[in-house]
Design an enzyme around this catalytic site. Structure first.
Site, PDB file in Angstrom:
ATOM      1  N   ARG A 108     -17.650 -69.780 -86.519  1.00 40.98           N
ATOM      2  CA  ARG A 108     -19.113 -69.948 -86.854  1.00 40.98           C
ATOM      3  C   ARG A 108     -19.178 -69.937 -88.539  1.00 40.98           C
ATOM      4  O   ARG A 108     -19.011 -69.101 -89.110  1.00 40.98           O
ATOM      5  CB  ARG A 108     -19.840 -68.818 -85.874  1.00 40.98           C
ATOM      6  CG  ARG A 108     -21.474 -69.132 -86.068  1.00 40.98           C
ATOM      7  CD  ARG A 108     -22.220 -68.013 -86.119  1.00 40.98           C
ATOM      8  NE  ARG A 108     -22.149 -67.306 -87.408  1.00 40.98           N
ATOM      9  CZ  ARG A 108     -22.907 -66.113 -88.028  1.00 40.98           C
ATOM     10  NH1 ARG A 108     -23.707 -65.463 -86.985  1.00 40.98           N
ATOM     11  NH2 ARG A 108     -22.766 -65.578 -89.036  1.00 40.98           N
ATOM     12  N   THR A 164     -33.035 -64.360 -92.908  1.00 36.45           N
ATOM     13  CA  THR A 164     -32.810 -62.994 -93.538  1.00 36.45           C
ATOM     14  C   THR A 164     -33.611 -61.856 -93.705  1.00 36.45           C
ATOM     15  O   THR A 164     -33.602 -60.699 -93.758  1.00 36.45           O
ATOM     16  CB  THR A 164     -31.752 -63.159 -94.628  1.00 36.45           C
ATOM     17  OG1 THR A 164     -30.868 -64.289 -94.240  1.00 36.45           O
ATOM     18  CG2 THR A 164     -30.952 -62.059 -95.336  1.00 36.45           C
ATOM     19  N   HIS A 211     -30.074 -66.155 -86.127  1.00 38.30           N
ATOM     20  CA  HIS A 211     -30.148 -64.467 -86.450  1.00 38.30           C
ATOM     21  C   HIS A 211     -31.795 -64.469 -87.181  1.00 38.30           C
ATOM     22  O   HIS A 211     -32.001 -64.927 -88.462  1.00 38.30           O
ATOM     23  CB  HIS A 211     -29.068 -64.373 -87.399  1.00 38.30           C
ATOM     24  CG  HIS A 211     -29.003 -62.907 -87.780  1.00 38.30           C
ATOM     25  ND1 HIS A 211     -28.217 -61.737 -87.125  1.00 38.30           N
ATOM     26  CD2 HIS A 211     -29.519 -62.277 -88.801  1.00 38.30           C
ATOM     27  CE1 HIS A 211     -28.311 -60.722 -87.716  1.00 38.30           C
ATOM     28  NE2 HIS A 211     -28.963 -60.880 -88.745  1.00 38.30           N
ATOM     29  N   HIS A 257     -17.701 -60.616 -89.026  1.00 38.72           N
ATOM     30  CA  HIS A 257     -18.646 -61.100 -89.973  1.00 38.72           C
ATOM     31  C   HIS A 257     -18.134 -60.876 -91.330  1.00 38.72           C
ATOM     32  O   HIS A 257     -17.775 -59.891 -91.783  1.00 38.72           O
ATOM     33  CB  HIS A 257     -20.001 -60.385 -89.874  1.00 38.72           C
ATOM     34  CG  HIS A 257     -21.115 -61.146 -90.509  1.00 38.72           C
ATOM     35  ND1 HIS A 257     -21.583 -62.179 -89.705  1.00 38.72           N
ATOM     36  CD2 HIS A 257     -21.941 -60.913 -91.491  1.00 38.72           C
ATOM     37  CE1 HIS A 257     -22.778 -62.612 -90.373  1.00 38.72           C
ATOM     38  NE2 HIS A 257     -22.950 -61.872 -91.542  1.00 38.72           N
ATOM     39  N   HIS A 292     -57.387 -49.965 -64.698  1.00 37.13           N
ATOM     40  CA  HIS A 292     -56.135 -50.550 -64.660  1.00 37.13           C
ATOM     41  C   HIS A 292     -55.256 -49.870 -63.351  1.00 37.13           C
ATOM     42  O   HIS A 292     -54.823 -50.517 -62.723  1.00 37.13           O
ATOM     43  CB  HIS A 292     -55.151 -50.212 -65.761  1.00 37.13           C
ATOM     44  CG  HIS A 292     -55.509 -51.224 -67.063  1.00 37.13           C
ATOM     45  ND1 HIS A 292     -54.613 -51.610 -67.959  1.00 37.13           N
ATOM     46  CD2 HIS A 292     -56.586 -51.771 -67.368  1.00 37.13           C
ATOM     47  CE1 HIS A 292     -55.163 -52.222 -69.012  1.00 37.13           C
ATOM     48  NE2 HIS A 292     -56.250 -52.558 -68.509  1.00 37.13           N
ATOM     49  N   SER A 305     -22.647 -69.920 -91.042  1.00 31.71           N
ATOM     50  CA  SER A 305     -23.913 -69.599 -91.205  1.00 31.71           C
ATOM     51  C   SER A 305     -24.491 -69.726 -92.729  1.00 31.71           C
ATOM     52  O   SER A 305     -23.653 -69.111 -93.542  1.00 31.71           O
ATOM     53  CB  SER A 305     -24.160 -68.460 -90.488  1.00 31.71           C
ATOM     54  OG  SER A 305     -25.701 -68.098 -90.640  1.00 31.71           O
ATOM     55  N   ASP A 344     -17.335 -65.071 -88.211  1.00 31.59           N
ATOM     56  CA  ASP A 344     -18.418 -65.391 -88.593  1.00 31.59           C
ATOM     57  C   ASP A 344     -18.795 -65.394 -89.977  1.00 31.59           C
ATOM     58  O   ASP A 344     -18.596 -64.395 -90.842  1.00 31.59           O
ATOM     59  CB  ASP A 344     -19.659 -64.470 -87.858  1.00 31.59           C
ATOM     60  CG  ASP A 344     -19.686 -64.497 -86.350  1.00 31.59           C
ATOM     61  OD1 ASP A 344     -19.322 -65.595 -85.766  1.00 31.59           O
ATOM     62  OD2 ASP A 344     -19.989 -63.659 -85.835  1.00 31.59           O
TER      63      ASP A 344
END
Length: 337
Positions: free
Chosen positions: A74, A108, A135, A14, A232, A76, A34
């Site tokens: 990638r 984010t 993400h 990244h 239950h 972003s 990335d």
């Protein structure tokens, strides 16, 4: 160091959308990069201070360099869901034309809802030809739902982490997302993933970072397949699908019906009686169940406590003193003493 491990995985790193970062990353020997840059008005004003034209120009330079090195890329945006949609789509359209392997959208701050995710992913799918990665952060509790909505609407990749560990409240947990996919298509997930390995992976990571696996963790938590309430427990004992959408055995886990508490039901107690091979009638089981409830008001009973009580009662039946034995017990300590 990671690149040199020879892992059976593609290693990407990244980086900021900056040539200095890109050059350093390429030198590490990774398989791809990335690339990320903030696009919301908040990040453009208070983080990097750049306008959209600068972002497009810099992205073009960085992407062309990475592709020239023969690596996967990638691209972003950051804070996608608080970014202007026109700015966002113009940026994605530009990088798609450069031949990126995929574009990414990022929630984010964890503000998006599944409906918002579905709308943005569908719109983006109509604009770019490359793959779409998503993400999501879990600040408002929607990370897994958002990730699933993204896949349903055209995304090809979603980011997860073991135990959901990440900035602030984290991102979709691997286990939680596996559970969501399993509920939608059990056979496909069972065929694709080695599900019993999940607990091992989570324990390794939990030990490494010094945290405990949460008691209510998806699939592997202590309570994930524990049943307590009497109504239950009865249904679970008749057919586990009544209160379980996941089969514990598919994940190497086991089901546990708790019976040493004030909410226990006689069907659960009877099931334990049968497991122990004791010859108690339904009437006997109901009588012992009432005693368990009363004792559990003082403190919860362990399974060992319950087993001792059941055996005491069963043995006393030989001398017809079982009712008297039960009536003589007023505290849990009289069982264990």
């Amino acid at each position: 160091a990671i690149v040199g491990l020879g892992l059976k995985a593609k290693i990407l790193t990244h980086v900021r959308c900056h040539m200095d970062d890109a050059r350093l990353a390429v030198e590490t020997g990774v398989d791809g990069l990335d690339v990320v840059i903030g696009t919301s008005s908040y990040l453009r004003e208070f983080s990097h201070g750049k306008d959209m034209q600068y972002i497009i120009d810099t992205a073009t330079e960085v992407i062309q360099y990475i592709k020239g090195e023969g690596l996967e890329v990638r691209f972003s945006s950051e804070d996608s869901f608080r970014s202007d949609i026109v700015d966002l789509l113009n940026l994605y359209r530009a990088v798609d034309k450069l031949g990126v392997n995929r574009v990414g959208i990022a929630d984010t701050v964890g503000c998006a809802s599944p409906d918002q995710v579905a709308e943005l992913v569908r719109t983006l799918r109509g604009v770019v030809s490359c793959d779409i990665e998503c993400h999501f952060h879990n600040d408002t509790g929607c990370a897994i739902a958002n990730a699933y909505a993204a896949l349903q609407n055209g995304a090809t990749h979603v980011d997860t982490s073991v135990l959901g560990i990440g900035e602030r409240n984290g991102i979709p947990s691997l286990g939680g997302f596996i559970a969501r996919m399993y509920a939608a298509d059990k056979e496909h997930v069972k065929a694709k993933y080695n599900l019993p390995k999940l607990r091992e992976i989570e324990n390794i990571v939990a030990d490494a970072v010094g945290v405990a696996v949460p008691f209510n963790n998806y699939i592997t938590g202590y309570c994930a397949f524990t049943h307590k309430a009497g109504i239950h427990a009865k249904a679970i004992l008749n057919n586990p699908s009544t209160y379980e959408i996941l089969r514990p055995e598919d994940f190497g886990m086991t089901r546990y019906v708790a019976i040493g508490h004030r909410l226990t039901g006689w069907n659960a107690v009877k099931n334990r009686v049968d497991q122990l091979g004791l010859g108690l009638t339904d009437s006997d089981c109901k009588r012992v169940t009432n005693k368990i409830k009363n004792l559990a008001d003082i403190r919860p009973l362990s399974l060992d406590d319950v087993d001792k009580l059941l055996r005491m009662y069963g043995q006393a039946m030989d001398t017809d003193s079982h009712h008297a034995i039960l009536d003589s017990i007023d505290t849990p300590d009289q069982i264990t003493g």
